[in-house]
Design a protein around this motif. Structure first.
Motif, PDB file in Angstrom:
ATOM      1  N   ASP A 133      -8.146  72.605  21.201  1.00 28.44           N
ATOM      2  CA  ASP A 133      -7.626  71.630  22.165  1.00 28.44           C
ATOM      3  C   ASP A 133      -6.443  72.179  22.959  1.00 28.44           C
ATOM      4  O   ASP A 133      -6.380  72.040  24.188  1.00 28.44           O
ATOM      5  N   HIS A 135      -5.625  75.225  23.483  1.00 30.85           N
ATOM      6  CA  HIS A 135      -6.085  76.296  24.379  1.00 30.85           C
ATOM      7  C   HIS A 135      -6.745  75.712  25.631  1.00 30.85           C
ATOM      8  O   HIS A 135      -6.609  76.257  26.733  1.00 30.85           O
ATOM      9  N   ALA A 136      -7.471  74.601  25.468  1.00 31.24           N
ATOM     10  CA  ALA A 136      -8.081  73.953  26.629  1.00 31.24           C
ATOM     11  C   ALA A 136      -7.008  73.432  27.581  1.00 31.24           C
ATOM     12  O   ALA A 136      -7.142  73.537  28.814  1.00 31.24           O
ATOM     13  N   THR A 139      -5.559  76.352  29.424  1.00 24.97           N
ATOM     14  CA  THR A 139      -6.485  76.794  30.477  1.00 24.97           C
ATOM     15  C   THR A 139      -6.447  75.863  31.678  1.00 24.97           C
ATOM     16  O   THR A 139      -6.406  76.322  32.831  1.00 24.97           O
ATOM     17  N   LEU A 251     -12.564  70.768  32.277  1.00 23.44           N
ATOM     18  CA  LEU A 251     -12.042  71.704  31.294  1.00 23.44           C
ATOM     19  C   LEU A 251     -11.534  70.997  30.036  1.00 23.44           C
ATOM     20  O   LEU A 251     -11.467  71.600  28.961  1.00 23.44           O
ATOM     21  N   LEU A 252     -11.192  69.715  30.164  1.00 29.04           N
ATOM     22  CA  LEU A 252     -10.576  68.987  29.059  1.00 29.04           C
ATOM     23  C   LEU A 252     -11.504  68.018  28.342  1.00 29.04           C
ATOM     24  O   LEU A 252     -11.128  67.431  27.328  1.00 29.04           O
ATOM     25  N   GLU A 254     -14.154  67.989  26.374  1.00 28.68           N
ATOM     26  CA  GLU A 254     -14.475  68.120  24.953  1.00 28.68           C
ATOM     27  C   GLU A 254     -13.212  68.019  24.094  1.00 28.68           C
ATOM     28  O   GLU A 254     -13.215  67.401  23.027  1.00 28.68           O
ATOM     29  N   ALA A 255     -12.139  68.625  24.580  1.00 26.82           N
ATOM     30  CA  ALA A 255     -10.872  68.546  23.847  1.00 26.82           C
ATOM     31  C   ALA A 255     -10.383  67.112  23.738  1.00 26.82           C
ATOM     32  O   ALA A 255      -9.693  66.756  22.774  1.00 26.82           O
TER      33      ALA A 255
END
Length: 559
Positions: A133, A135-136, A139, A251-252, A254-255
């Motif tokens: 999470d 790392h997401a 990013t 980008l977020l 799934e986190a």
């Protein structure tokens, strides 16, 4: 028994624990199989959209602490142990915690998943990368930075002033060398040269947005509102102006799903989001807290550092946004911490000193007053260590009795949930009493009034002083109509004042506000005080120096 009495490390205790498959934990929590997305055998993401609608929401117990000291107070450990104790008493309990940041793990803490026999598991994976999470978030944050600099390079149609870009890059590590950098060097093909800098990921506004959003749509809307800088005409430029809120949400996505794990004793735990409390709002995600409230009768959660930081922000920012109240508050303290606030050096903490406890108890007294200012009654968790003497413990318990404050000795490090039974019983009694929670201030008040209320009521200070920079920031905030937002104070965790050396309960001080930063996506104004840093540095002897991995791939030295 306590941590000082046992040769076992937190890591050794965690490795010896027998975990249940995560599907069993999910079933125990009432989570249907279709909502469980396993990340290996002992971790999972939860698809909240597939959960059954709850008939009622569980009660919330907030765990906070006295002002932290190098001796350590064990707030996360007590949080875990309290939930285990409630489960032993037949209550359907669940934990909601923040995710550990690699910066503190490799720097000072060495681990942040509880301790002893009150830990969340798998401890090693939770402390190291977890489900990705953070790392997401890193990013997404740096993708936005890349978009900003690409916009400048490709013609700058928004007329963004490179000197007034406020958005920084981030890294989930303490790295002081990156606080101030110059980018875009090397000629026209390398972009537009400008000054930049790095924050630690958990200080990113995206982390705050992530933790305060209530749905994917809300997440996207909040991301779109973030201010990244200003034009040459000093007009605010937002993510919506750049048109990249959809990409950031992608980008977020799934986190954004809460993470399910378990304690050593098999109590379900949701660990999700991780903003610092000294530079951000210091609470786990609303998604996780609300999911836990939907699934459990009692949710035990924590907020970073002492009640002057994490708990204040939990109640003035998170609870206000989430539309719920803490039904009880636990204040964790230790004899060791009170001695340090009473003037004892760390090396002398094992020597009995009731006079120092008496001198330092003023710190606990102020935290009790702060919690009561919100209309909530606290319970003191006196986290016991083997060096504590009967005279010292009796002094604190007698003080609590004289001041009509509930208190209980706890030893969850050494005895897990059983060591928190007395605390759990006190909490359950408190949960049956009326609750009169209310935030400290109305958001419609002026920014000065809101900050002053926090400083006087929570810190016990006389008032505030604004630097010239803060005055300019405030004028711009008022001109843009952003002054109706809650306040997020960025302050040292070690003192009620903005001087980390003033321990105990300092008197006759003012708080200097050096900058006020609008965080429109998060929905609050960050007030920077003292020399607080948004990118910490590593200590002289980082915890990383003790870490290794053996030939079987097992972690070593992760305390």
């Amino acid at each position: 028994m306590t941590k000082e009495a046992k040769p076992l490390t937190d890591l050794a205790i965690a490795n010896a624990a027998v975990m249940k498959p995560i599907g069993v934990i999910a079933q125990q929590a009432g989570i249907p199989e279709e909502a469980v997305e396993p990340y290996g055998r002992y971790k999972a993401k939860i698809d909240v959209a597939k959960l059954p609608v709850a008939k009622s929401n569980g009660k919330v117990v907030l765990v906070t602490a006295t002002s932290p000291t190098p001796a350590g107070e064990g707030k996360s450990t007590v949080t875990v142990g309290l939930a285990d104790a409630l489960a032993k008493l037949g209550k359907k309990s669940m934990i909601a915690l923040r995710e550990p940041s690699l910066g503190p793990v490799m720097g000072v803490k060495g681990g942040a998943a509880g301790g002893g026999y009150a830990q969340v598991l798998p401890m090693e994976e939770i402390n190291l990368h977890f489900n990705g999470d953070i790392h997401a978030i890193t990013t997404a944050n740096n993708a936005l930075s890349a978009m900003i600099d690409n916009h400048l390079h490709q013609g700058n149609t928004l007329q963004i002033d490179p000197r007034r870009i406020t958005w920084k890059r981030v890294l989930d590590m303490n790295d002081r060398a990156l606080r101030h950098v110059t980018i875009g060097l090397g000629g026209p093909g390398q972009g537009i040269p400008r000054e930049d800098g790095f924050d630690i990921t958990v200080a990113s506004e995206i982390m705050a947005v992530f933790c305060l959003a209530t749905s994917l749509d809300d997440l996207k809307e909040r991301l779109s509102q973030m201010v990244i800088g200003y034009t040459y005409d000093k007009e605010a430029v937002t993510v919506r102006d750049l048109g990249v809120e959809g990409a950031l949400t992608l980008l977020l996505k799934e986190a954004f799903k809460p993470n399910l794990v378990q304690t050593i004793e098999g109590t379900p735990a949701l660990i999700h989001g991780g903003p610092f409390a000294n530079i951000a709002h210091g609470c786990n995600s609303l998604m996780a807290t609300n999911t836990a409230r939907q699934l459990a009768d009692i949710v035990v959660t924590e907020a970073g550092f002492g009640s002057d930081l994490g708990a204040e922000k939990f109640m003035d920012i998170k609870a206000r946004k989430g539309g719920f109240s803490p039904d009880a508050v636990v204040i964790v303290t230790t004899i060791r911490a009170l001695k340090m606030h009473g003037g004892v050096a760390k090396a002398e903490l094992r020597t009995e000193n009731v006079q120092a406890v008496a001198a330092g108890i003023v710190n606990l007294e102020k935290h009790v007053e702060t919690v009561r200012a919100f209309g909530v009654q606290p319970v003191i968790a006196l986290n016991q260590f083997v060096a504590d003497t009967k005279a010292e413990l009796d002094y604190v318990l007698t003080w609590c009795e004289k001041n009509n404050v509930r208190a209980a000795l706890t030893d969850v490090w050494g005895n897990g949930g059983e060591g928190g039974r007395a605390l759990a019983e006190q909490v359950l009694e408190l949960l049956d009493e009326p609750n009169h929670f209310a935030p400290l201030y109305d958001v419609e008040q002026s920014v000065i009034d809101k900050i002053t209320t926090i400083v006087q009521t929570v810190y016990g200070g006389n008032g505030i002083v604004l630097t010239d920079k803060a005055k300019k920031d405030l004028l711009q905030i008022e001109q843009n109509g952003w002054d109706i937002l809650p306040i997020c104070m960025a302050k040292t965790q070690y003192s009620f004042s903005d001087d980390p050396k003033k321990l105990g309960r300092p008197k006759d001080f003012t708080i200097t506000i050096r900058e006020i930063l609008p965080k429109l996506g998060a929905g609050f104004l960050v007030c920077l005080t003292g020399d607080i840093m948004t990118m910490p540095g590593l200590p002289k002897q980082p915890a990383a120096l003790q870490m290794d991995v053996d030939e079987k791939g097992n972690a070593v030295g992760l305390m």
